[in-house]
Design a protein around this motif. Structure first.
Motif, PDB file in Angstrom:
ATOM      1  N   GLN B  17       0.837  -1.197   0.000  1.00  0.00           N
ATOM      2  CA  GLN B  17       0.000   0.000   0.000  1.00  0.00           C
ATOM      3  C   GLN B  17       0.872   1.247   0.000  1.00  0.00           C
ATOM      4  O   GLN B  17       2.031   1.197   0.380  1.00  0.00           O
ATOM      5  N   VAL B  18       0.269   2.369  -0.401  1.00  0.00           N
ATOM      6  CA  VAL B  18       0.921   3.665  -0.231  1.00  0.00           C
ATOM      7  C   VAL B  18      -0.123   4.653   0.268  1.00  0.00           C
ATOM      8  O   VAL B  18      -1.268   4.657  -0.183  1.00  0.00           O
ATOM      9  N   ALA B 395      11.283   3.010  -2.944  1.00  0.00           N
ATOM     10  CA  ALA B 395       9.879   3.289  -2.674  1.00  0.00           C
ATOM     11  C   ALA B 395       9.435   4.341  -3.674  1.00  0.00           C
ATOM     12  O   ALA B 395       9.767   5.511  -3.547  1.00  0.00           O
ATOM     13  N   SER B 396       8.718   3.911  -4.687  1.00  0.00           N
ATOM     14  CA  SER B 396       8.307   4.864  -5.712  1.00  0.00           C
ATOM     15  C   SER B 396       6.940   4.479  -6.239  1.00  0.00           C
ATOM     16  O   SER B 396       6.505   3.340  -6.137  1.00  0.00           O
ATOM     17  N   ARG B 397       6.298   5.489  -6.829  1.00  0.00           N
ATOM     18  CA  ARG B 397       4.973   5.241  -7.380  1.00  0.00           C
ATOM     19  C   ARG B 397       5.045   4.322  -8.587  1.00  0.00           C
ATOM     20  O   ARG B 397       4.080   3.629  -8.899  1.00  0.00           O
ATOM     21  N   GLU B 398       6.210   4.299  -9.243  1.00  0.00           N
ATOM     22  CA  GLU B 398       6.325   3.478 -10.466  1.00  0.00           C
ATOM     23  C   GLU B 398       6.199   1.997 -10.149  1.00  0.00           C
ATOM     24  O   GLU B 398       5.673   1.222 -10.928  1.00  0.00           O
ATOM     25  N   THR B 450       9.187  11.505   1.728  1.00  0.00           N
ATOM     26  CA  THR B 450       8.950  12.831   2.293  1.00  0.00           C
ATOM     27  C   THR B 450       7.539  12.970   2.819  1.00  0.00           C
ATOM     28  O   THR B 450       7.323  13.367   3.972  1.00  0.00           O
ATOM     29  N   ASN B 451       6.561  12.629   2.000  1.00  0.00           N
ATOM     30  CA  ASN B 451       5.183  12.820   2.441  1.00  0.00           C
ATOM     31  C   ASN B 451       4.306  11.617   2.186  1.00  0.00           C
ATOM     32  O   ASN B 451       3.081  11.715   2.296  1.00  0.00           O
ATOM     33  N   ASN B 452       4.871  10.506   1.814  1.00  0.00           N
ATOM     34  CA  ASN B 452       4.101   9.296   1.583  1.00  0.00           C
ATOM     35  C   ASN B 452       4.581   8.170   2.482  1.00  0.00           C
ATOM     36  O   ASN B 452       5.763   8.097   2.833  1.00  0.00           O
ATOM     37  N   LEU B 453       3.650   7.295   2.828  1.00  0.00           N
ATOM     38  CA  LEU B 453       4.004   6.121   3.619  1.00  0.00           C
ATOM     39  C   LEU B 453       3.780   4.888   2.766  1.00  0.00           C
ATOM     40  O   LEU B 453       2.668   4.635   2.320  1.00  0.00           O
ATOM     41  N   TYR B 454       4.849   4.128   2.546  1.00  0.00           N
ATOM     42  CA  TYR B 454       4.760   2.901   1.766  1.00  0.00           C
ATOM     43  C   TYR B 454       4.754   1.716   2.712  1.00  0.00           C
ATOM     44  O   TYR B 454       5.495   1.684   3.685  1.00  0.00           O
TER      45      TYR B 454
END
Lengths: 158, 461
Positions: B17-18, B395-398, B450-454
């Motif tokens: 999840q993110v 940890a990336s959206r890709e 920075t502003n997301n939790l993975y």
């Protein structure tokens, strides 16, 4: 004469030519420091040479990426030049900055200087940059950036 | 322990999840400043720069999806700290949550300690799923009834209602720190906890807010003689008399509270000697100009210290490496892992952009076999102690498709860059992973950009 030029970045004692009893520090304290040597009138000529050497040393460091101890050699060079290093009285500036994080100062000197400068009744108010509370404009409580807690829910919870 | 942290080589990490906004424009308040699982791993708390706490709860495992463990969904969110201004000292006090520590669960409610620079608060998070109905003197909407209109009496009963999770501050521990709090740590006696600032460590009782004991004070009589500050502190996981604190000079001191009331004199001092052949610690030269004087400071700051779960080891994180220390050996660490050795020759530019001051944290997995820490470019690193292997993940959206396996990343330090490698100069130093947490039993990790939790899990077959 410029009153407080380089001293803005110094936290040493104020000399006789300074504004005496005003305690001054920049409102925002950046941790940045210049690595190059600033030339001072009281330095001996030997130090002038070291300045040139210091800068060329830095250039060498940038170009020799393969050097296994780029910093060790730089450190050794500086220690040879200044054998009394590390015994500076006055404490560590870096640590003092860390301890004083969050400190905000009102500069009464700026305030009075700006007030004295004004011939007209109209006093300058804060410009677009509200964070600049020192300098030519006269700070008022309304100018200080308002710190409000975030009333918005965290985006993590969205 | 079933499923407890296997080696990094046989574990395949998958995206789970993110949380957080996708947009690149990050508000300062949304910057995540701390991440912590509770003792069971069911709850995951985050704190941010805006003083807010968000708690996620793991859902019960879904029988229809045996390949994954339960998801974490929002359980509670509240404003823990507000910005303050100390007018007496002209000091602005940030609301940023520096640390969250959970208390072990003793009853139906959950308790956590959260702290900003100056004040520690104990929060109670409790559930309410029933409410009383049928009062005699109150209407259902709360308005009071005129007692003279009451003709019959009834017994109020509890009826089920939609689950409500409430957070309330139960204790406020204030005014005990002149300097900025960097750590809190709950003692294994579950009665006391410590709070550490740059120069002092205080011992609190969880029930008492108007007093605390000072147990460490390294403030010199003359501030001009200040040479080091405390950077982190932690209680031993099962010896309630033992705690450690790390310093900006790269040393760790272990103290025993049975020895004396004031633990200024350490019981053990962990310090690695400098290797003349190759400096094992990151050295940075700072040249400061103070009037006409010069000074060189060597900074080897330890940014985090964590005991292993079994209490036999401790791990320290400095700018370039992670070190494991055996508590019985003070002379040197037993293991050293390089996090991003390719940055060693870039230290001067990292100083220019302030990155050298980034405080990376580190964590152990449940059975102390693997350790994890963050790096730049949203990379994070895991080191398998037994198998002596390490891996770099991103940890990336890709790579955020559900249950997609994370591909190991590699940074090319110099020379020819292979395909899929990323060169040091292409790294994004604004994308830093400072805070990571590992589930106490399972292979579930929480990684904060920075502003997301993975949230990542290991692949279950």
């Amino acid at each position: 004469s410029p009153f407080w030029t380089e001293q803005r970045y110094c936290t040493g004692e104020l000399g006789a030519g300074d504004r005496g009893d005003y305690i001054k520090a920049p409102l925002f304290q950046t941790r940045k420091r210049r690595i190059t040597v600033l030339y001072s009138a009281n330095m001996s000529s030997e130090n002038q040479e070291s300045e040139a050497q210091m800068e060329s040393g830095e250039e060498k460091q940038d170009s020799q990426e393969k050097d296994s101890n780029p910093l060790k050699s730089e450190e050794a060079k500086l220690k040879a030049k200044y054998p009394k290093l590390g015994q500076k009285p006055g404490g560590s500036d870096f640590l003092m900055k860390r301890l004083q994080k969050g400190q905000k100062y009102f500069d009464s000197g700026d305030y009075n200087m700006a007030k004295a400068k004004m011939k007209n009744k109209q006093l300058p108010t804060a410009g677009p940059d509200k964070n600049l509370v020192t300098g030519d404009h006269i700070p008022t409580p309304q100018d200080l950036p308002q710190r409000k807690s975030s009333l918005v829910t965290s985006k993590l919870a969205g | 322990m079933a499923g407890a942290g296997g080696g990094s080589s046989d574990v395949q990490w998958c995206f789970s999840q993110v949380k957080g906004a996708i947009d690149d424009d990050v508000a300062e308040a949304d910057i995540i400043s701390t991440v912590e699982f509770n003792h069971s791993g069911e709850l995951l708390a985050t704190g941010d720069k805006g003083g807010r706490v968000v708690i996620f709860q793991q859902e019960l495992e879904n029988k229809s999806q045996p390949q994954s463990r339960g998801e974490y969904n929002v359980y509670s969110t509240f404003q823990s700290h507000e910005p303050e201004f100390d007018y007496l000292k002209s000091l602005e006090i940030e609301e940023k949550i520096n640390k969250i520590r959970w208390l072990p669960q003793k009853n139906a409610a959950q308790f956590l300690l959260s702290t900003n620079d100056k004040t520690i608060k104990l929060w109670k998070i409790s559930e309410r799923d029933k409410r009383p109905e049928g009062y005699n003197l109150k209407e259902e909407d709360g308005r009071y009834r005129d007692p003279t209109t009451v003709t019959t009496l009834r017994v109020p009963v509890f009826r089920p209602m939609d689950l409500m999770v409430e957070a309330s501050p139960r204790r406020v521990f204030a005014n005990a720190h002149t300097y900025h709090i960097n750590s809190i740590s709950v003692n294994s006696d579950y009665e006391t906890y410590l709070s550490a600032d740059d120069l002092r460590i205080n011992l609190w009782h969880l029930e008492i807010t108007d007093r605390s004991f000072n147990i460490v004070d390294i403030k010199p009589a003359n501030m001009e003689e200040l040479t080091e500050v405390i950077t982190a502190a932690e209680f031993h996981p099962n010896q309630c008399n033992t705690f450690v604190y790390s310093s900006s000079k790269g040393t760790i001191r272990l103290c025993d509270m049975r020895a004396s009331a004031l633990c200024d004199k350490h019981s053990k001092l962990f310090e690695e000697p400098e290797d003349p052949k190759q400096p094992p610690l990151p050295l940075l030269l700072l040249l400061e100009i103070i009037s006409k004087k010069k000074e060189i400071i060597i900074i080897i700051m330890i940014s985090d210290v964590k005991f292993s779960h079994n209490g036999r080891f401790m791990m320290t994180r400095d700018y370039l490496s992670v070190k494991i220390w055996d508590l019985n050996m003070e002379t040197r660490p037993v293991e050293t892992y390089q996090v991003h050795e390719y940055l060693r020759s870039k230290l001067c530019s990292l100083y220019e952009n302030d990155c050298i001051f980034d405080k990376f944290e580190c964590c152990w997995n449940g059975n102390d076999s693997v350790v994890m820490t963050g790096s730049y470019n949203n990379f994070f690193r895991m080191f398998d102690r037994a198998q002596r292997r390490d891996v770099t993940l991103e940890a990336s959206r890709e790579s955020s498709r559900p249950r997609s396996v994370l591909k190991p990343r590699k940074v090319c330090a110099g020379g020819k860059r292979k395909k899929d490698e990323i060169s040091v100069d292409s790294l994004d130093f604004n994308k830093k992973i400072l805070h990571t947490a590992w589930h106490p039993q399972d292979n579930i990790i929480a990684v904060a950009t920075t502003n997301n939790l993975y949230i990542f899990q290991d692949k279950l077959n």
